[in-house]
Design a protein around this motif. Sequence first.
Motif, PDB file in Angstrom:
ATOM      1  N   TYR A  22       0.835  -1.207   0.000  1.00  0.00           N
ATOM      2  CA  TYR A  22       0.000   0.000   0.000  1.00  0.00           C
ATOM      3  C   TYR A  22       0.869   1.257   0.000  1.00  0.00           C
ATOM      4  O   TYR A  22       0.637   2.174  -0.780  1.00  0.00           O
ATOM      5  CB  TYR A  22      -0.935   0.002   1.211  1.00  0.00           C
ATOM      6  CG  TYR A  22      -1.859   1.190   1.246  1.00  0.00           C
ATOM      7  CD1 TYR A  22      -2.998   1.220   0.453  1.00  0.00           C
ATOM      8  CD2 TYR A  22      -1.599   2.279   2.064  1.00  0.00           C
ATOM      9  CE1 TYR A  22      -3.847   2.303   0.472  1.00  0.00           C
ATOM     10  CE2 TYR A  22      -2.444   3.369   2.093  1.00  0.00           C
ATOM     11  CZ  TYR A  22      -3.569   3.376   1.296  1.00  0.00           C
ATOM     12  OH  TYR A  22      -4.405   4.450   1.304  1.00  0.00           O
ATOM     13  N   LYS A  23       1.873   1.285   0.876  1.00  0.00           N
ATOM     14  CA  LYS A  23       2.785   2.438   0.924  1.00  0.00           C
ATOM     15  C   LYS A  23       3.518   2.613  -0.412  1.00  0.00           C
ATOM     16  O   LYS A  23       3.694   3.734  -0.887  1.00  0.00           O
ATOM     17  CB  LYS A  23       3.809   2.256   2.042  1.00  0.00           C
ATOM     18  CG  LYS A  23       3.268   2.469   3.402  1.00  0.00           C
ATOM     19  CD  LYS A  23       3.456   3.902   3.777  1.00  0.00           C
ATOM     20  CE  LYS A  23       3.203   4.039   5.270  1.00  0.00           C
ATOM     21  NZ  LYS A  23       3.151   5.406   5.652  1.00  0.00           N
ATOM     22  N   ALA A  24       3.947   1.503  -0.989  1.00  0.00           N
ATOM     23  CA  ALA A  24       4.668   1.583  -2.263  1.00  0.00           C
ATOM     24  C   ALA A  24       3.757   2.081  -3.379  1.00  0.00           C
ATOM     25  O   ALA A  24       4.174   2.898  -4.213  1.00  0.00           O
ATOM     26  CB  ALA A  24       5.245   0.223  -2.619  1.00  0.00           C
ATOM     27  N   ARG A  35     -10.427  11.507 -11.861  1.00  0.00           N
ATOM     28  CA  ARG A  35     -10.933  12.867 -11.871  1.00  0.00           C
ATOM     29  C   ARG A  35     -10.474  13.607 -10.623  1.00  0.00           C
ATOM     30  O   ARG A  35     -10.017  13.002  -9.661  1.00  0.00           O
ATOM     31  CB  ARG A  35     -12.464  12.855 -11.911  1.00  0.00           C
ATOM     32  CG  ARG A  35     -13.002  12.356 -13.204  1.00  0.00           C
ATOM     33  CD  ARG A  35     -14.502  12.556 -13.207  1.00  0.00           C
ATOM     34  NE  ARG A  35     -15.076  11.527 -14.078  1.00  0.00           N
ATOM     35  CZ  ARG A  35     -16.184  10.900 -13.868  1.00  0.00           C
ATOM     36  NH1 ARG A  35     -16.910  11.171 -12.804  1.00  0.00           N
ATOM     37  NH2 ARG A  35     -16.609   9.993 -14.699  1.00  0.00           N
ATOM     38  N   ARG A  36     -10.672  14.903 -10.637  1.00  0.00           N
ATOM     39  CA  ARG A  36     -10.330  15.713  -9.458  1.00  0.00           C
ATOM     40  C   ARG A  36     -11.221  15.324  -8.288  1.00  0.00           C
ATOM     41  O   ARG A  36     -12.371  14.918  -8.465  1.00  0.00           O
ATOM     42  CB  ARG A  36     -10.549  17.188  -9.750  1.00  0.00           C
ATOM     43  CG  ARG A  36      -9.532  17.778 -10.658  1.00  0.00           C
ATOM     44  CD  ARG A  36      -9.796  19.234 -10.789  1.00  0.00           C
ATOM     45  NE  ARG A  36      -8.605  19.951 -10.354  1.00  0.00           N
ATOM     46  CZ  ARG A  36      -8.534  21.246 -10.250  1.00  0.00           C
ATOM     47  NH1 ARG A  36      -9.601  21.979 -10.470  1.00  0.00           N
ATOM     48  NH2 ARG A  36      -7.421  21.814  -9.886  1.00  0.00           N
ATOM     49  N   ASN A  37     -10.677  15.470  -7.099  1.00  0.00           N
ATOM     50  CA  ASN A  37     -11.389  15.201  -5.842  1.00  0.00           C
ATOM     51  C   ASN A  37     -11.924  13.772  -5.749  1.00  0.00           C
ATOM     52  O   ASN A  37     -13.009  13.535  -5.232  1.00  0.00           O
ATOM     53  CB  ASN A  37     -12.534  16.199  -5.628  1.00  0.00           C
ATOM     54  CG  ASN A  37     -12.031  17.610  -5.537  1.00  0.00           C
ATOM     55  OD1 ASN A  37     -10.964  17.851  -5.005  1.00  0.00           O
ATOM     56  ND2 ASN A  37     -12.797  18.548  -6.074  1.00  0.00           N
ATOM     57  N   SER A  38     -11.191  12.829  -6.261  1.00  0.00           N
ATOM     58  CA  SER A  38     -11.598  11.419  -6.153  1.00  0.00           C
ATOM     59  C   SER A  38     -10.591  10.655  -5.297  1.00  0.00           C
ATOM     60  O   SER A  38     -10.146   9.570  -5.661  1.00  0.00           O
ATOM     61  CB  SER A  38     -11.718  10.794  -7.542  1.00  0.00           C
ATOM     62  OG  SER A  38     -10.490  10.865  -8.223  1.00  0.00           O
ATOM     63  N   THR A  39     -10.268  11.217  -4.164  1.00  0.00           N
ATOM     64  CA  THR A  39      -9.231  10.614  -3.329  1.00  0.00           C
ATOM     65  C   THR A  39      -9.684   9.302  -2.703  1.00  0.00           C
ATOM     66  O   THR A  39      -8.885   8.383  -2.566  1.00  0.00           O
ATOM     67  CB  THR A  39      -8.808  11.577  -2.207  1.00  0.00           C
ATOM     68  OG1 THR A  39      -9.949  11.974  -1.468  1.00  0.00           O
ATOM     69  CG2 THR A  39      -8.122  12.794  -2.788  1.00  0.00           C
ATOM     70  N   LYS A  43      -7.748   5.699  -2.956  1.00  0.00           N
ATOM     71  CA  LYS A  43      -7.355   4.935  -1.773  1.00  0.00           C
ATOM     72  C   LYS A  43      -8.005   3.557  -1.747  1.00  0.00           C
ATOM     73  O   LYS A  43      -7.370   2.566  -1.381  1.00  0.00           O
ATOM     74  CB  LYS A  43      -7.706   5.707  -0.505  1.00  0.00           C
ATOM     75  CG  LYS A  43      -6.815   6.893  -0.290  1.00  0.00           C
ATOM     76  CD  LYS A  43      -7.151   7.613   0.987  1.00  0.00           C
ATOM     77  CE  LYS A  43      -6.233   8.803   1.174  1.00  0.00           C
ATOM     78  NZ  LYS A  43      -6.527   9.526   2.409  1.00  0.00           N
ATOM     79  N   PHE A  44      -9.276   3.483  -2.147  1.00  0.00           N
ATOM     80  CA  PHE A  44      -9.956   2.191  -2.194  1.00  0.00           C
ATOM     81  C   PHE A  44      -9.296   1.266  -3.204  1.00  0.00           C
ATOM     82  O   PHE A  44      -9.035   0.090  -2.909  1.00  0.00           O
ATOM     83  CB  PHE A  44     -11.431   2.381  -2.549  1.00  0.00           C
ATOM     84  CG  PHE A  44     -12.175   1.092  -2.710  1.00  0.00           C
ATOM     85  CD1 PHE A  44     -12.552   0.360  -1.598  1.00  0.00           C
ATOM     86  CD2 PHE A  44     -12.483   0.603  -3.966  1.00  0.00           C
ATOM     87  CE1 PHE A  44     -13.238  -0.830  -1.731  1.00  0.00           C
ATOM     88  CE2 PHE A  44     -13.162  -0.589  -4.111  1.00  0.00           C
ATOM     89  CZ  PHE A  44     -13.542  -1.315  -3.003  1.00  0.00           C
ATOM     90  N   ILE A  49      -5.701  -3.287  -4.570  1.00  0.00           N
ATOM     91  CA  ILE A  49      -4.533  -3.763  -5.322  1.00  0.00           C
ATOM     92  C   ILE A  49      -3.430  -4.216  -4.371  1.00  0.00           C
ATOM     93  O   ILE A  49      -2.769  -5.238  -4.619  1.00  0.00           O
ATOM     94  CB  ILE A  49      -4.031  -2.674  -6.293  1.00  0.00           C
ATOM     95  CG1 ILE A  49      -5.052  -2.461  -7.406  1.00  0.00           C
ATOM     96  CG2 ILE A  49      -2.682  -3.036  -6.883  1.00  0.00           C
ATOM     97  CD1 ILE A  49      -4.732  -1.305  -8.323  1.00  0.00           C
ATOM     98  N   SER A  50      -3.225  -3.504  -3.267  1.00  0.00           N
ATOM     99  CA  SER A  50      -2.180  -3.904  -2.325  1.00  0.00           C
ATOM    100  C   SER A  50      -2.521  -5.228  -1.650  1.00  0.00           C
ATOM    101  O   SER A  50      -1.637  -6.065  -1.432  1.00  0.00           O
ATOM    102  CB  SER A  50      -1.950  -2.821  -1.287  1.00  0.00           C
ATOM    103  OG  SER A  50      -3.064  -2.669  -0.452  1.00  0.00           O
TER     104      SER A  50
END
Length: 74
Positions: A22-24, A35-39, A43-44, A49-50
């Motif tokens: 996850y960190k990598a 898109r913008r503001n899709s943080t 993260k999900f 993926i991690s």
Amino acid sequence: MIEKLIIMWFFFILIGFTPLTYKALMALDFSKFFRRNSTWQIKFLMTFISMALAFIIAFAFSVVLEKIIFIANN
């Protein structure tokens, strides 16, 4: 008994590698693909993926360990 040990190592590796991957992955810039503001979506996706990468690493380690034990016993 050996099977339980292999399963234990599988879970240790899975739990250990999930935050590392996850960190990598968070070090990469994925904002270009979203898109913008899709943080929270980023993260999900990185969490999923991690976990998948950690599972693959743990599974590969357990398979290799099983093969080594099989060769050693025969």
